[in-house]
Design an enzyme around this catalytic site. Structure first.
Site, mmCIF file in Angstrom:
data_model
loop_
_atom_site.group_PDB
_atom_site.id
_atom_site.type_symbol
_atom_site.label_atom_id
_atom_site.label_comp_id
_atom_site.label_asym_id
_atom_site.label_seq_id
_atom_site.Cartn_x
_atom_site.Cartn_y
_atom_site.Cartn_z
ATOM 1 N N ASP A 413 4.412 -2.251 -7.391
ATOM 2 C CA ASP A 413 5.536 -3.154 -8.424
ATOM 3 C C ASP A 413 5.917 -4.408 -7.638
ATOM 4 O O ASP A 413 6.907 -4.849 -7.912
ATOM 5 C CB ASP A 413 6.251 -2.246 -8.437
ATOM 6 C CG ASP A 413 6.204 -1.345 -9.122
ATOM 7 O OD1 ASP A 413 5.297 -0.991 -9.894
ATOM 8 O OD2 ASP A 413 6.432 0.357 -8.348
ATOM 9 N N SER A 438 8.749 -8.694 -6.569
ATOM 10 C CA SER A 438 9.530 -7.561 -7.144
ATOM 11 C C SER A 438 9.148 -7.509 -8.973
ATOM 12 O O SER A 438 10.748 -8.134 -9.186
ATOM 13 C CB SER A 438 11.152 -7.020 -6.174
ATOM 14 O OG SER A 438 11.569 -6.040 -6.683
ATOM 15 N N ARG A 439 8.528 -7.054 -8.928
ATOM 16 C CA ARG A 439 8.206 -7.023 -10.425
ATOM 17 C C ARG A 439 9.644 -5.921 -11.113
ATOM 18 O O ARG A 439 10.110 -6.048 -12.434
ATOM 19 C CB ARG A 439 6.971 -6.335 -10.370
ATOM 20 C CG ARG A 439 6.344 -7.051 -10.743
ATOM 21 C CD ARG A 439 4.483 -6.963 -11.231
ATOM 22 N NE ARG A 439 4.137 -6.353 -9.722
ATOM 23 C CZ ARG A 439 3.214 -7.283 -9.492
ATOM 24 N NH1 ARG A 439 3.061 -8.156 -9.214
ATOM 25 N NH2 ARG A 439 2.165 -5.748 -7.886
ATOM 26 N N ILE A 440 10.221 -4.830 -10.549
ATOM 27 C CA ILE A 440 11.525 -3.970 -11.302
ATOM 28 C C ILE A 440 12.418 -3.724 -10.413
ATOM 29 O O ILE A 440 13.647 -3.488 -11.558
ATOM 30 C CB ILE A 440 10.187 -2.753 -11.763
ATOM 31 C CG1 ILE A 440 10.283 -1.966 -10.372
ATOM 32 C CG2 ILE A 440 9.913 -2.713 -12.840
ATOM 33 C CD1 ILE A 440 10.304 -0.997 -10.913
#
Ligand code: ATP
Ligand code: MG
Length: 572
Positions: A413, A438-440
């Protein structure tokens, strides 16, 4: 095969001629046998064993007792209400012969044994050889099966017997593992004695499905300003740490573990194919910071066989899942997956599988995706536990487009990219802000960090762009000069020593002061002293602000004003 047509009768007492004929007759009804041979075996005290057509029938008293006790063991480990079930097992227990399938080692080399005769062995099943060495079934073919050995291959030779156990590869798990250093089979390697396990769980398990999960919404702070402010990690997230060799990858993972002190997170560090001395000094560091109290280290040194290296991360993941299923938060570090991929490539090539890109086998993506997918934030119905994964991947000359890096980037992620040029210029941790992501994590950031870090990422992007454009021109207008100076100071605050995680309230104070332009007139060499003074002053004068930031992540214009007011009057 002639061998299969001869049946063998093992016992320590020779049967009478009459008994011998009767046994032979009984076998002949079900199997085509050429002859029955008696083999003296002094280990069999009472009863006998019969080997016929790749099957071993155990009619010994010990064998039957073993059947009974293993059933009781199973009950015990599943922690059900034991007494009624135990009574049932004892009532239901009938003395009957257990038949085991047995195979013969056809060939063996480089830790891989090929076995014939085990027609119904399953993938991932454990086999036991004559010498007691165990192996894992990894290749199923029509005429033979390929098995990777968990020990040195000189203990097994062609012609040896291999027996199915019916067990899928597993790992002992339990509370007692915390604070210990173990190998990838769960055996202690720290010289502190045996570990009493609570359960035995399979090392391969299906990842939790969508219904079993909930969104990642709680931060897992690393204590590293550059990461917590711009690439926050949430509990249950998988964040890749990627970079060339010696760029501080392990340092980031280690600092994150140290920062979990007192935060109720169980940490697992899986070391794959590293030097034993490196791991020893790492364990010492963890001990020195009191982090071994909540950490398990799985050590699989470079001297271990490739199969042990291959299963190490799955073993670590199983341990993590055990704690996650109890509603606890777990952090697991895989250091590193490039070496894990190489171990799997070795096994695959030895098993004779077709090599693909970079000589890796076709299923190399799947070995990492099925591992990392097991990290999750479980739903409240399942206890709400989480497992956060920090896989590490090494690149060659910063090439993120190689096979393993691209694979793992696409599974995780987000990634924290460490750059050697930054590392060598003294900018440590050497996080490349441009291509890290940081995708989430944003959802899992506290309000305080989100607000305080404000435009940091954007400001740094502008600084990089401007620095690249202006590096050859000597004459700059005042506005550009000011922007460059401001950017330089931002880069400065992101420098952080190893083993010195910054608590959340201090991160907020540093960010507020720096982004509020309060470092403008501070000389480069004084920045650290000044920021330290501001932090101490805020901690002293406005303790309530610090505690509300630490406890609930509170932030408001008033808090910002107060921090800036204190920063303004702080002098060094
Ligand atoms: P390898 O590729 O060998 O695994 P690595 O990328 O894991 O290396 P580390 O072992 O973490 O790198 O760090 C390399 C060296 O840099 C170590 O000596 C470490 O002490 C030093 N180092 C790492 N981070 C920092 C930091 N923030 N400040 C100062 N020194 C650091
Ligand atoms: Mg390292």
């Amino acid at each position: 095969m002639a061998r299969n047509k001869t049946a063998f009768l093992y016992s320590s007492k020779e049967p009478t001629k009459e008994q011998f004929e009767r046994i032979k007759e009984t076998i002949a009804k079900r199997y085509k046998i050429k002859e029955l041979k008696f083999v003296f075996d002094e280990n069999i005290k009472n009863g006998f064993k019969l080997e016929v057509d790749n099957k071993l029938f155990d009619w010994t008293v010990e064998g039957r007792l073993h059947q009974l006790t293993s059933k009781l063991d199973l009950l015990d480990s599943s922690k059900k209400s034991v007494m009624p079930l135990m009574r049932k097992v004892v009532d239901d227990f009938k003395l009957h012969a257990v038949s085991e399938e047995i195979g013969t080692v056809d060939s063996i080399r480089d830790g891989i044994a090929f076995i014939t005769g085990l027609k119904s062995a399953e993938y991932d099943e454990i086999l036991v050889f004559d010498s007691g060495v165990k192996g894992l079934v990894q290749d199923l073919r029509e005429d033979k099966i390929g098995c990777i050995l968990f020990d040195r291959d000189e203990f097994v030779s062609a012609g040896d017997k291999a027996v199915r156990t019916g067990f899928i590869a597993g790992m002992p798990v339990g509370e007692n593992f915390i604070g210990r250093v173990i190998d990838s089979l769960g055996n202690p390697v720290d010289g502190l004695g045996e570990i009493e396990p609570e359960q035995y769980l399979p090392i391969e398990k299906r990842a939790p499905g969508i219904i079993d999960r909930q969104p990642v919404n709680t931060p897992l702070e690393t204590g590293i300003l550059a990461i917590d402010s711009m690439f926050p990690i949430g509990r249950g997230q998988r964040e890749l740490i990627i970079g060339d060799r010696q760029t501080g990858k392990t340092a980031i993972a280690l600092d994150t573990i140290i920062n979990q002190k007192g935060k109720d997170v169980i940490c697992i560090y899986v070391s794959i194919c590293q030097k034993a001395s490196t791991v020893a000094s790492l364990v010492n560091k963890l001990k020195a910071f009191g982090a071994m109290d909540y950490t398990i280290v799985i050590n699989c040194p470079a001297s271990d066989a490739a199969p042990l290296e291959f299963i190490a991360p799955y073993a670590g993941c199983t341990l993590g899942e055990y704690f996650m299923s109890q509603g606890k938060d777990v952090l697991i570090v895989y250091d590193d997956l490039s070496k894990h991929a190489v171990a799997y490539r070795t096994i695959s090539l030895l098993l004779g599988r077709t090599p693909g890109r970079e000589a890796f086998p076709g299923d190399i993506f799947y070995i990492h995706s099925r591992l990392l997918e097991r990290s999750a934030h479980l739903s409240d119905e399942l206890g709400g536990g989480s497992m956060t994964a920090l896989p590490i991947v090494e690149t060659q000359a910063g090439d993120v487009s190689a096979y393993i890096p691209t694979n793992v980037i696409s599974i995780t992620d987000g990634q924290i990219f460490l750059e050697s040029s930054l590392f060598f210029s003294g900018q440590r941790p050497a996080v490349n802000v441009g291509i890290s992501v940081s995708r989430i994590g944003g959802d899992a950031q506290t309000k305080a960090m989100k607000k305080a870090s404000g435009t940091l990422k954007l400001d740094l992007a502008q600084y990089r762009e401007m620095a690249a454009f202006t590096q050859f021109s000597g004459d700059l207008d005042d506005a550009s000069k000011e922007k460059l100076e401001y950017g330089k100071r931002l880069m400065h605050i992101l420098r952080q020593k190893q083993f010195s995680p910054i608590p959340r309230h201090r991160q907020v104070i540093i960010l507020t002061t720096a982004l509020g332009g309060r470092l403008k007139n501070t000389a480069d060499k004084d920045i650290d002293t000044y920021l330290e003074a501001v932090c101490c002053a805020v901690e002293e004068e406005a303790e309530n602000i610090c505690s509300s930031i630490d406890e609930v992540g509170a932030y408001s214009p008033e808090i910002k004003e107060e921090i800036l007011r204190i920063a303004d009057k702080t002098e060094i």
